[in-house]
Design an enzyme around this catalytic site. Structure first.
Site, PDB file in Angstrom:
ATOM      1  N   LYS A  84     -56.565  20.434 -17.888  1.00 31.99           N
ATOM      2  CA  LYS A  84     -55.419  20.735 -16.986  1.00 31.99           C
ATOM      3  C   LYS A  84     -54.660  19.293 -17.315  1.00 31.99           C
ATOM      4  O   LYS A  84     -55.320  18.357 -17.353  1.00 31.99           O
ATOM      5  CB  LYS A  84     -55.666  20.638 -15.488  1.00 31.99           C
ATOM      6  CG  LYS A  84     -54.811  20.473 -14.394  1.00 31.99           C
ATOM      7  CD  LYS A  84     -55.179  20.851 -13.196  1.00 31.99           C
ATOM      8  CE  LYS A  84     -54.021  20.712 -12.020  1.00 31.99           C
ATOM      9  NZ  LYS A  84     -54.381  20.874 -10.479  1.00 31.99           N
ATOM     10  N   SER A 153     -52.127  24.436  -8.515  1.00 27.98           N
ATOM     11  CA  SER A 153     -51.350  23.947  -9.566  1.00 27.98           C
ATOM     12  C   SER A 153     -52.168  23.793 -10.878  1.00 27.98           C
ATOM     13  O   SER A 153     -51.790  23.460 -11.848  1.00 27.98           O
ATOM     14  CB  SER A 153     -51.342  22.185  -9.116  1.00 27.98           C
ATOM     15  OG  SER A 153     -52.580  21.811  -8.999  1.00 27.98           O
ATOM     16  N   SER A 177     -55.743  24.427  -4.923  1.00 33.45           N
ATOM     17  CA  SER A 177     -55.499  24.597  -6.703  1.00 33.45           C
ATOM     18  C   SER A 177     -56.487  25.103  -7.401  1.00 33.45           C
ATOM     19  O   SER A 177     -56.067  25.174  -8.698  1.00 33.45           O
ATOM     20  CB  SER A 177     -54.848  23.303  -7.113  1.00 33.45           C
ATOM     21  OG  SER A 177     -53.728  22.759  -6.357  1.00 33.45           O
TER      22      SER A 177
END
Length: 434
Positions: A84, A153, A177
């Site tokens: 990420k 996210s 997330s």
């Protein structure tokens, strides 16, 4: 079941990380063959999904050849990994989902990334995240239907694993997330107990909430990945010698779950009962149920401080939604923050006592299927409480809704019970598959 190395490259992308790891450890599969299959898959699906901010096929191939020619490096030897874009990486830019950091090149890896590399993982690239892991999304689409959100996210990480681009990916959770994008993309996501995986080198949003987690295709996969970052090899043992006592917790937000999500949840409970689990209904007290609102205030107040430089020096490069969140956080007084801490401590104790009567809680993972459109990443409602309490939680896929998109259930354990929680989640996963 493990695949033989004689299978074609597309078959290799269907391997779970744990199955691939066994083959790699036995030298029955080369890191280069697995990587090439993943790269082929990325090239086929990336134009429509846009899960990656950066990836380096040539650099990854060079490392794969080194791994194939040298000793076994560790538990993640030869496994391609998506990271990420909230984590610092020494060989890729780290923009944190913001135009403020478009040219940012860290000198070092985040601690979690360094631990994965040391265990033999091949960092293939950086996956798309929302703006500072908040609300404003990137361009990533859902692997089951790119017109729908993959959640956030950790959008790109979940989409990349769900699309079989990589077997494993790193994520973080402050509200939902990891759990929500895992549910939307039909994969397993695991958020360990707060603080067990180091956050050094990760862009901070909320000091008391940010938690490192990971994505895979089964419980064994996420146990493998996160155990490396937590230096907890016992997480990989997945003991299942006792059928779990399951607390069925529809929560105070049950009416916010779609009919399909409710039906999938009820069906899962019935199947687990039939498999011999001891199932009891659990109702949250009002003090615990109100934690969803407390979570929002804690996150906003801590983000106001964590993003002070960006807020003060680059306000024109922040989205309107983030600016509104930071303004709201700045209005929360120090005294209110202390009250929130006391509220959370009391609720954590209360919930902890409840686990004397059950091993894990079962709740919906999300309100339903992934929303249409890429402007929003979905409602984090069903994970806020558990993130605030710092409890370990997993998403397990439980079929599909009327739009043909995945649905999930959330398995939650007591704080610092990650070994047992993973084991019970493994039992639940196998029982639902039987």
């Amino acid at each position: 079941m493990d695949f033989a190395v004689t299978h074609t490259a597309p078959d290799l992308t269907r391997l779970t990380a744990s199955a691939a790891a066994r083959l790699l450890q036995r030298r029955e599969l080369t890191a280069l063959a697995l990587l090439d299959a993943c790269i082929e898959r990325i090239e086929a699906r990336e134009p429509e999904l846009q899960a990656w901010r950066h990836y380096d096929a040539d650099g990854a191939r060079a490392l794969a050849r080194q791994l194939d020619g040298g000793p076994i490096r560790g538990p993640l030897h030869g496994l391609p990994l998506g990271v990420k874009d909230l984590f610092d990486t020494r060989d890729f830019p780290s923009a944190y989902g913001s135009p403020i950091y478009q040219a940012h090149r860290p000198a070092h890896d985040a601690a979690a990334v360094a631990l994965c590399r040391d265990a033999g993982a091949i960092v293939l690239g950086k996956t798309v995240t929302t703006e500072f892991a908040t609300f404003t999304p990137g361009p990533t689409g859902n692997p089951h239907n790119p017109a729908h959100t993959p959640g956030g996210s950790s959008s790109g990480s979940a989409a990349a694993v769900g699309a079989h681009m990589v077997p494993l990916a790193l994520g973080t959770q402050t509200a939902a997330s990891v759990i929500r994008p895992a549910a939307y993309c039909g994969i397993v996501g695991f958020k360990p107990s707060f603080g067990l995986i180091p956050r050094a080198g990760i862009k901070s949003l909320s000091e008391s909430l940010d938690t490192v987690g990971g994505f895979g295709r089964c419980v064994e996969d996420v146990a493998l990945l996160t155990s490396v970052m937590a230096n907890a090899p016992q997480w990989r043992q997945l003991p299942t010698d006792r059928k779990p006592r399951i607390g069925v917790c529809r929560t105070a937000f049950w009416d916010r779950a779609s009919p399909a999500a409710q039906a999938a949840f009820h069906d899962a409970v019935q199947r687990l009962t039939a498999q011999g689990a001891h199932v009891v209904d659990v109702t949250l007290s009002d003090a615990v149920a109100t934690l969803a609102d407390v979570h929002d205030e804690v996150m906003s107040a801590e983000a106001f401080k964590a993003l002070a430089d960006e807020r003060l020096n680059h306000p024109d490069l922040l989205s309107e939604r983030l600016q509104a969140m930071l303004e709201r956080g700045g209005q929360i007084s120090f005294e209110q923050s202390l009250q929130h801490r006391a509220h959370v401590a009391s609720a954590r104790h209360q919930v902890g006592r409840g686990f004397a009567d059950y091993d894990v809680l079962l709740t919906p993972s999300a309100c339903g299927e992934a929303e249409l459109g890429l402007e929003r990443t979905g409602d984090p409602l069903f994970s806020r409480i558990w993130s605030l309490l710092g409890l370990p939680s997993l998403n397990l896929p439980v079929g599909f809704g009327p739009q043909g998109l995945p649905l999930g259930i959330q398995v939650i354990g007591p704080v610092m019970s990650d070994t047992a929680t993973l084991g019970f989640a493994h039992w639940i996963e196998r029982s639902l598959a039987s």
